[in-house]
Design a protein around this motif. Structure first.
Motif, PDB file in Angstrom:
ATOM      1  N   HIS A 127      29.971  52.354  32.690  1.00  0.00           N
ATOM      2  CA  HIS A 127      29.981  50.927  32.110  1.00  0.00           C
ATOM      3  C   HIS A 127      30.628  50.182  33.445  1.00  0.00           C
ATOM      4  CE1 HIS A 127      29.164  52.795  28.345  1.00  0.00           C
ATOM      5  NE2 HIS A 127      30.078  53.549  28.533  1.00  0.00           N
ATOM      6  N   MET A 128      29.792  49.062  33.855  1.00  0.00           N
ATOM      7  CA  MET A 128      30.325  48.579  34.893  1.00  0.00           C
ATOM      8  C   MET A 128      30.161  46.925  34.206  1.00  0.00           C
ATOM      9  SD  MET A 128      27.464  49.969  37.655  1.00  0.00           S
ATOM     10  CE  MET A 128      26.097  49.943  36.556  1.00  0.00           C
ATOM     11  N   GLY A 174      22.227  47.649  35.419  1.00  0.00           N
ATOM     12  CA  GLY A 174      23.031  48.196  34.171  1.00  0.00           C
ATOM     13  C   GLY A 174      24.348  47.675  34.130  1.00  0.00           C
ATOM     14  N   ALA A 175      24.962  46.596  34.946  1.00  0.00           N
ATOM     15  CA  ALA A 175      26.203  45.995  34.852  1.00  0.00           C
ATOM     16  C   ALA A 175      26.340  44.789  33.864  1.00  0.00           C
ATOM     17  CB  ALA A 175      26.645  45.494  36.374  1.00  0.00           C
ATOM     18  N   GLN A 176      27.322  44.750  33.284  1.00  0.00           N
ATOM     19  CA  GLN A 176      27.558  43.563  32.363  1.00  0.00           C
ATOM     20  C   GLN A 176      28.208  42.313  33.017  1.00  0.00           C
ATOM     21  OE1 GLN A 176      29.706  44.998  28.970  1.00  0.00           O
ATOM     22  NE2 GLN A 176      30.334  42.742  28.301  1.00  0.00           N
ATOM     23  N   HIS A 177      27.651  41.136  32.903  1.00  0.00           N
ATOM     24  CA  HIS A 177      28.349  40.114  33.573  1.00  0.00           C
ATOM     25  C   HIS A 177      29.437  39.402  32.618  1.00  0.00           C
ATOM     26  CE1 HIS A 177      28.091  35.551  34.968  1.00  0.00           C
ATOM     27  NE2 HIS A 177      28.923  36.319  35.486  1.00  0.00           N
ATOM     28  N   LEU A 178      30.656  39.266  33.075  1.00  0.00           N
ATOM     29  CA  LEU A 178      31.789  38.872  32.523  1.00  0.00           C
ATOM     30  C   LEU A 178      32.555  38.137  33.480  1.00  0.00           C
ATOM     31  CD1 LEU A 178      33.386  38.327  30.049  1.00  0.00           C
ATOM     32  CD2 LEU A 178      34.457  40.578  30.192  1.00  0.00           C
ATOM     33  N   PRO A 179      32.287  37.003  33.643  1.00  0.00           N
ATOM     34  CA  PRO A 179      33.238  36.174  34.761  1.00  0.00           C
ATOM     35  C   PRO A 179      34.750  36.448  34.576  1.00  0.00           C
ATOM     36  CG  PRO A 179      31.370  34.730  33.742  1.00  0.00           C
ATOM     37  CD  PRO A 179      31.567  36.019  33.091  1.00  0.00           C
ATOM     38  N   LEU A 180      35.367  36.362  35.768  1.00  0.00           N
ATOM     39  CA  LEU A 180      36.731  36.681  35.750  1.00  0.00           C
ATOM     40  C   LEU A 180      37.537  35.673  34.719  1.00  0.00           C
ATOM     41  CD1 LEU A 180      39.100  38.244  36.948  1.00  0.00           C
ATOM     42  CD2 LEU A 180      39.488  36.610  38.739  1.00  0.00           C
ATOM     43  N   GLY A 181      37.275  34.368  34.985  1.00  0.00           N
ATOM     44  CA  GLY A 181      38.052  33.246  34.086  1.00  0.00           C
ATOM     45  C   GLY A 181      37.727  33.707  32.551  1.00  0.00           C
ATOM     46  N   LEU A 182      36.816  34.565  32.041  1.00  0.00           N
ATOM     47  CA  LEU A 182      36.645  34.908  30.767  1.00  0.00           C
ATOM     48  C   LEU A 182      37.260  36.069  30.270  1.00  0.00           C
ATOM     49  CD1 LEU A 182      32.880  33.451  30.121  1.00  0.00           C
ATOM     50  CD2 LEU A 182      35.156  32.271  29.697  1.00  0.00           C
ATOM     51  N   VAL A 183      37.704  36.996  31.240  1.00  0.00           N
ATOM     52  CA  VAL A 183      38.033  38.282  31.036  1.00  0.00           C
ATOM     53  C   VAL A 183      39.410  38.112  29.862  1.00  0.00           C
ATOM     54  CG1 VAL A 183      39.042  40.165  31.838  1.00  0.00           C
ATOM     55  CG2 VAL A 183      37.231  39.352  33.091  1.00  0.00           C
ATOM     56  N   GLU A 184      40.222  37.249  30.056  1.00  0.00           N
ATOM     57  CA  GLU A 184      41.446  37.229  29.244  1.00  0.00           C
ATOM     58  C   GLU A 184      41.034  36.813  27.955  1.00  0.00           C
ATOM     59  OE1 GLU A 184      45.566  34.500  28.574  1.00  0.00           O
ATOM     60  OE2 GLU A 184      44.226  34.557  30.585  1.00  0.00           O
ATOM     61  N   PHE A 185      39.869  35.980  27.656  1.00  0.00           N
ATOM     62  CA  PHE A 185      39.428  35.420  26.147  1.00  0.00           C
ATOM     63  C   PHE A 185      38.551  36.535  25.715  1.00  0.00           C
ATOM     64  CE2 PHE A 185      40.376  32.017  29.108  1.00  0.00           C
ATOM     65  CZ  PHE A 185      41.704  31.327  28.575  1.00  0.00           C
ATOM     66  N   LYS A 186      37.854  37.504  26.605  1.00  0.00           N
ATOM     67  CA  LYS A 186      36.733  38.234  25.927  1.00  0.00           C
ATOM     68  C   LYS A 186      37.010  39.606  25.886  1.00  0.00           C
ATOM     69  CE  LYS A 186      32.820  35.023  25.987  1.00  0.00           C
ATOM     70  NZ  LYS A 186      31.794  35.262  25.214  1.00  0.00           N
ATOM     71  N   HIS A 187      38.266  40.081  26.382  1.00  0.00           N
ATOM     72  CA  HIS A 187      38.550  41.476  26.758  1.00  0.00           C
ATOM     73  C   HIS A 187      38.487  42.071  25.241  1.00  0.00           C
ATOM     74  CE1 HIS A 187      42.870  39.975  25.681  1.00  0.00           C
ATOM     75  NE2 HIS A 187      42.763  41.365  25.374  1.00  0.00           N
ATOM     76  N   GLN A 188      38.786  41.389  23.989  1.00  0.00           N
ATOM     77  CA  GLN A 188      38.764  42.034  22.799  1.00  0.00           C
ATOM     78  C   GLN A 188      37.460  42.586  22.435  1.00  0.00           C
ATOM     79  OE1 GLN A 188      39.380  38.886  23.349  1.00  0.00           O
ATOM     80  NE2 GLN A 188      38.593  37.720  21.986  1.00  0.00           N
ATOM     81  N   MET A 228      35.040  47.792  37.633  1.00  0.00           N
ATOM     82  CA  MET A 228      35.022  46.293  37.787  1.00  0.00           C
ATOM     83  C   MET A 228      34.673  46.122  39.018  1.00  0.00           C
ATOM     84  SD  MET A 228      35.887  45.877  34.808  1.00  0.00           S
ATOM     85  CE  MET A 228      36.376  44.034  34.692  1.00  0.00           C
ATOM     86  N   ILE A 229      33.649  44.971  39.071  1.00  0.00           N
ATOM     87  CA  ILE A 229      32.867  44.686  40.510  1.00  0.00           C
ATOM     88  C   ILE A 229      32.989  43.340  40.618  1.00  0.00           C
ATOM     89  CG2 ILE A 229      30.435  44.480  41.443  1.00  0.00           C
ATOM     90  CD1 ILE A 229      29.620  46.720  39.221  1.00  0.00           C
ATOM     91  N   CYS A 230      33.214  43.040  41.914  1.00  0.00           N
ATOM     92  CA  CYS A 230      33.000  41.528  42.368  1.00  0.00           C
ATOM     93  C   CYS A 230      32.432  41.427  43.783  1.00  0.00           C
ATOM     94  CB  CYS A 230      34.576  40.777  42.429  1.00  0.00           C
ATOM     95  SG  CYS A 230      35.408  41.293  43.559  1.00  0.00           S
ATOM     96  N   ARG A 231      32.751  40.353  44.646  1.00  0.00           N
ATOM     97  CA  ARG A 231      32.072  40.356  45.793  1.00  0.00           C
ATOM     98  C   ARG A 231      33.000  41.249  46.955  1.00  0.00           C
ATOM     99  NH1 ARG A 231      33.575  37.078  49.892  1.00  0.00           N
ATOM    100  NH2 ARG A 231      32.104  36.638  51.646  1.00  0.00           N
TER     101      ARG A 231
END
Length: 98
Positions: free
Chosen positions: A20-21, A37-51, A61-64
């Motif tokens: 799960h990426m 297979g990775a799911q896109h969830l921008p860092l700015g939304l992690v706090e709001f969508k982690h639930q 977790m992946i970034c640049r």
């Protein structure tokens, strides 16, 4: 914080393991390619969508380069998630992108 090297992640994917990426880069960055297979969830939304994530799963977790994904790992760990940071991020990823 747990880390995984790009080669280790590639080996898991090549072996057919379910990984799960979550890619926390911005939309314009992922437009240039994400690990299949990775799911896109921008860092700015992690706090709001982690639930919306499942605490019974382990996430990579992946970034640049590994910095933003490290921030996401720290936050998610504090919320009780099992997360691993992709060391070196997409800069060090040599595998396939979509």
């Amino acid at each position: 914080m747990k880390t995984i090297q790009p080669e280790e992640l590639q080996a898991k994917l090549d072996a057919g393991e379910t990984v799960h990426m979550i890619d926390v880069r911005e939309s314009d960055e992922v437009a240039n390619g994400m690990i299949p297979g990775a799911q896109h969830l921008p860092l700015g939304l992690v706090e709001f969508k982690h639930q919306e994530l499942d605490k019974s799963k382990e996430y990579v977790m992946i970034c640049r380069s590994g910095g933003r994904s490290g921030q996401a790992c720290q936050f998610l760990e504090s919320q009780g998630f099992d997360v691993t940071n992709l060391s070196g991020g997409m800069l060090d990823w040599k595998g396939q992108v979509q």
